[in-house]
Design a protein around this motif. Structure first.
Motif, mmCIF file in Angstrom:
data_model
loop_
_atom_site.group_PDB
_atom_site.id
_atom_site.type_symbol
_atom_site.label_atom_id
_atom_site.label_comp_id
_atom_site.label_asym_id
_atom_site.label_seq_id
_atom_site.Cartn_x
_atom_site.Cartn_y
_atom_site.Cartn_z
ATOM 1 N N ILE A 6 -4.372 18.134 10.623
ATOM 2 C CA ILE A 6 -4.186 17.467 10.682
ATOM 3 C C ILE A 6 -4.185 15.405 9.378
ATOM 4 O O ILE A 6 -4.721 15.483 9.951
ATOM 5 C CB ILE A 6 -2.588 17.271 11.261
ATOM 6 N N VAL A 7 -4.097 16.000 7.961
ATOM 7 C CA VAL A 7 -4.359 14.828 7.225
ATOM 8 C C VAL A 7 -2.676 13.735 7.218
ATOM 9 O O VAL A 7 -2.150 14.264 7.100
ATOM 10 C CB VAL A 7 -4.640 14.706 6.618
ATOM 11 N N ASP A 84 -0.762 22.485 -4.489
ATOM 12 C CA ASP A 84 -1.466 24.294 -4.113
ATOM 13 C C ASP A 84 -2.765 24.039 -4.170
ATOM 14 O O ASP A 84 -3.390 25.105 -2.580
ATOM 15 C CB ASP A 84 -0.706 24.665 -5.350
ATOM 16 N N GLY A 85 -3.345 23.717 -4.013
ATOM 17 C CA GLY A 85 -5.393 23.420 -3.380
ATOM 18 C C GLY A 85 -4.888 23.073 -1.385
ATOM 19 O O GLY A 85 -6.423 22.739 -1.244
ATOM 20 N N ARG A 86 -3.853 22.112 -1.080
ATOM 21 C CA ARG A 86 -3.895 21.943 0.108
ATOM 22 C C ARG A 86 -5.020 20.057 0.812
ATOM 23 O O ARG A 86 -6.146 20.594 1.027
ATOM 24 C CB ARG A 86 -4.083 22.313 0.988
ATOM 25 N N THR A 87 -5.498 19.828 -0.455
ATOM 26 C CA THR A 87 -6.590 18.901 -0.884
ATOM 27 C C THR A 87 -5.757 16.825 -0.740
ATOM 28 O O THR A 87 -4.996 17.079 -2.065
ATOM 29 C CB THR A 87 -7.341 19.386 -1.768
ATOM 30 N N VAL A 88 -6.219 15.846 -0.350
ATOM 31 C CA VAL A 88 -6.190 14.991 -0.938
ATOM 32 C C VAL A 88 -7.479 14.600 -1.282
ATOM 33 O O VAL A 88 -8.336 14.415 -0.846
ATOM 34 C CB VAL A 88 -5.574 13.814 1.138
ATOM 35 N N GLU A 97 -15.501 8.683 -3.682
ATOM 36 C CA GLU A 97 -14.378 9.207 -3.887
ATOM 37 C C GLU A 97 -14.989 10.104 -2.770
ATOM 38 O O GLU A 97 -16.295 11.109 -2.745
ATOM 39 C CB GLU A 97 -14.810 9.741 -5.387
ATOM 40 N N GLY A 98 -13.329 11.453 -1.718
ATOM 41 C CA GLY A 98 -14.152 12.314 -0.917
ATOM 42 C C GLY A 98 -13.069 13.041 -1.313
ATOM 43 O O GLY A 98 -11.830 12.948 -2.007
ATOM 44 N N THR A 99 -12.944 14.007 -0.788
ATOM 45 C CA THR A 99 -11.661 15.607 -0.853
ATOM 46 C C THR A 99 -10.988 15.821 1.131
ATOM 47 O O THR A 99 -12.327 15.500 1.221
ATOM 48 C CB THR A 99 -11.865 16.774 -2.087
ATOM 49 N N LEU A 100 -10.404 15.906 1.084
ATOM 50 C CA LEU A 100 -9.571 15.872 2.894
ATOM 51 C C LEU A 100 -8.791 17.301 2.084
ATOM 52 O O LEU A 100 -8.028 17.502 1.704
ATOM 53 C CB LEU A 100 -9.175 15.120 3.603
#
Length: 680
Positions: A6-7, A84-88, A97-100
């Motif tokens: 859960i983000v 659609d990719g379910r990333t933040v 930079e990063g991805t969650l």
């Protein structure tokens, strides 16, 4: 089987309550990640007391890691969401930079200052949504009163001790009420030479103060403000803001150095990029705080348009009271959607009253619909805040007790500069600082010289650095700077936001000849300077290496026969590595300081050592710096040596380019008084 993730984006009233409730409901059955630019939850209703010197900043800042067990904190700002990719995608405070990845996403990004198309407001006004803005206002008001007390000119004194607040809602009313008490206390201890007293003005286009509250409470608040001397003008607003003051809609011109913008708030611009149905800038959700057609997406707080079941056809207002209760219901519905506890339920809440702290023992409140005023309302107001705060209750009560028996400390710390808190910012909770890319402002916000903006930006000729285009690396924007470094796609300038810290600056490498640094060339114990006795001959001097661009020397870049200049990113043949940062999964990777194959210094005009940072330097319009003496643009830079001065040698050829400016920032130039030695 991996646990669901859960983000939560944002740690305001809604985001913080969601994270705290989920940590209790899930009990290690899900990974909870909280993405927020700061590591604290800010209790906004007490922010005016921070600006008035009643509470210290940490009293209204509740630690996230200390109060949210089983919640992983990630510092950063969300700058893109792939539904659609379910990333933040996010950017951390240092520009990485990063991805969650997420299984459930809760959007609780909050709100930012609301702007109106009024000329000069974005350049000359300050908002009041974050801790940096409150700290800046406290320093600024203190400084203006001190400068007004020392001024002999009556007009200057009147302008400096006039403070204009636009917006008579909760925030604007409390800022004006506490501000008047704060400045009056200063003047009582140190009267002004001209016999004047500070003047606070409260403006609003509405017909009455606190239009959201009951009319009886509005009358109470207006009566208290007028008794203290606040100039309340309803049906009036700002038509234009300038460097010297503001022009009101009734044709009146008010000379002032302070313009506080408390008109209102708007949802965080992040939700606008999702392409989902909106309602006046807010994301439409159902009564369960879920986005229709997106079962994995929830929204609450100021970014969500939540149907008000107690008033069919309307949406819940953007207040802290609703946001706090949104968070609890949202957490229960998220847990229920994962099947790890609780039942889905719709959000339904009726307002239980409002409180407005007017300073001292005065307040306006209507708990459970019962209107109150005077000391009784003040006790109810402070009791409500202590009960609503998720932490620091004892410290807040102690500060209130000390304020009642001791005088306030009216000092300016200078921790936040004017250009650090632009009005037009997508991140009012974060102050802009050198060395970090600014992704939270747009337009002309951040320029200096207007009301409330009395210090020029440090290390820059103007208040706001030029922004690089998407995909570009920040260009050096120093006037008459080094060749090739002021082109788009160039290397960031030292001491500029996004660039390498300048030597002798905080976080940078110590300057040569400074304590802890390498000895300067030509100084005792250091390497002899070029062109000095015993040193290496300077370029372009007899016996030395020919200067670039000179007869017999190496051709300069961008000159005929020389190395071609860097092409603009985006054009055919441009270097694609200049300024682009690769996204990483769950982590950040450092960005290269410059493009591969390029030199950090394109063409260094002079090898003379830089002057000591302890001496006063000023930057001339042409980009040259002086330290008490003037130097013609073509003259060689003075050097220091332990021995006798060296023979300057023959005159340089007529086509010799003038030496570039020293790019290390000098002392800050002030417009609100004489320059102070060592001020920065």
């Amino acid at each position: 089987m991996s646990r669901p993730r859960i983000v939560i984006v944002g740690a305001g009233f809604a985001g913080y309550r969601t994270a705290r409730t989920l940590s209790r409901l899930t009990r290690h059955q899900a990974d909870i990640v909280l993405l927020n630019p700061t590591d604290y939850f800010l209790y906004l209703p007490l922010l005016p007391q921070v600006a008035a010197g009643i509470l210290e900043p940490r009293r209204v800042s509740v630690s996230l890691s200390g109060t949210l067990p089983r919640v992983r904190l990630v510092l950063g700002e969300a700058d893109g969401i792939d539904l659609d990719g379910r990333t933040v995608h996010y950017t951390d405070p240092e520009g990485g930079e990063g991805t969650l990845r997420y299984d459930r996403l809760v959007l609780a990004a909050g709100s930012v200052n609301k702007l109106l198309p009024i000329p000069g407001v974005a350049e000359h006004a300050h908002g009041f949504r974050g801790l940096p803005e409150a700290l800046y206002l406290r320093d600024h008001v203190t400084r203006q009163v001190e400068l007004a007390a020392a001024a002999d000119d009556r007009a200057e004194c009147a302008a400096r001790c006039t403070f204009v607040v636009v917006g008579a809602g909760y925030t604007g009313t409390e800022v004006a009420a506490h501000g008047q008490m704060y400045t009056d206390a200063q003047v009582r201890r140190h009267p002004m030479r001209t016999g004047m007293r500070p003047r606070w003005m409260l403006l609003d286009v509405a017909e009455r103060v606190l239009p959201e509250m009951d009319e009886r409470l509005s009358r109470t608040a207006e009566r208290v403000l007028r008794q203290r001397g606040v100039d309340v003008r309803m049906g009036t607003s700002v038509k234009e803001a300038t460097h010297d003051g503001v022009l009101l809609t009734d044709g009146t011109t008010v000379d002032t150095r302070t313009l506080v913008w408390c008109v209102g708030v708007r949802p965080d611009p992040l939700v606008e990029s999702l392409g989902l149905p909106m309602e006046r800038g807010r994301l439409l959700v159902d009564p369960h705080l879920q986005v229709p057609g997106r079962p994995e997406l929830f929204a609450c707080g100021d970014v969500a348009a939540v149907p008000d079941l107690t008033k069919p056809g309307q949406y819940t207002p953007m207040t802290a009271q609703h946001a706090w209760r949104h968070g609890k219901v949202c957490a229960e519905n998220v847990a229920a959607s994962l099947g790890i506890g609780g039942q889905r339920r719709a959000y339904r809440h009726r307002d239980m009253g409002f409180v407005v702290d007017l300073g001292g023992a005065k307040a306006a409140a209507n708990p459970l619909g019962v209107p109150m005023s005077g000391p009784a309302a003040g006790a109810v107001t402070r009791g409500y805040h202590l009960a609503a705060m998720p932490g620091n209750r004892v410290r807040v009560a102690a500060d209130w007790l000390l304020d009642a028996v001791l005088p306030r400390q009216a000092v300016q710390l200078g921790l936040v500069r004017s250009w650090s808190v632009p009005l037009e910012s997508a991140s009012p909770e974060v102050a802009r600082v050198p060395g970090r890319p600014d992704a939270g402002s747009a337009g002309s916000a951040g320029s200096e010289g207007g009301p409330g903006r009395t210090e020029p930006a440090e290390g820059r000729p103007s208040g706001e650095p030029a922004k690089a285009r998407p995909g570009e690396e920040p260009a050096k924007s120093q006037p008459d700077g080094e060749s090739g470094k002021s082109q788009p796609g160039g290397e960031p300038a030292k001491s500029q936001p996004g660039g390498e810290p300048a030597k002798s600056q905080p976080g940078g490498e110590p300057a040569k000849g400074q304590p802890g640094g390498e000895p300067a060339k030509g100084q005792p114990g250091g390497e002899p300077a070029k062109g000095q006795p015993g040193g290496e001959p300077a370029k372009g001097q007899p016996g030395g290496e020919p200067a670039k661009g000179q007869p017999g020397g190496e051709p300069a870049k961008a000159q005929p026969g020389g190395e071609p200049a860097r092409k603009h990113p985006g054009r055919p043949g441009a270097d694609g590595a200049s300024g682009k940062r690769h996204r990483t999964s769950e982590s950040t990777r450092p960005r290269p300081a410059h493009a591969p194959g390029t030199s950090r210094k394109a063409a260094e005009p002079s090898a003379a050592p830089k002057p000591s940072t302890g001496a006063r330097r000023s930057e001339a319009p042409g980009g040259t710096r002086s330290s008490g003496r003037t130097r013609s643009p073509g003259a060689p830079a003075p050097t220091r040596s332990a021995g006798p001065p060296a023979d300057p040698g023959p005159e340089p050829p007529p086509n010799q380019p003038p030496p570039g400016p020293d790019i290390a920032p000098g002392p800050v130039k002030r417009t609100d008084g004489p320059a102070v030695e060592g001020d920065s």
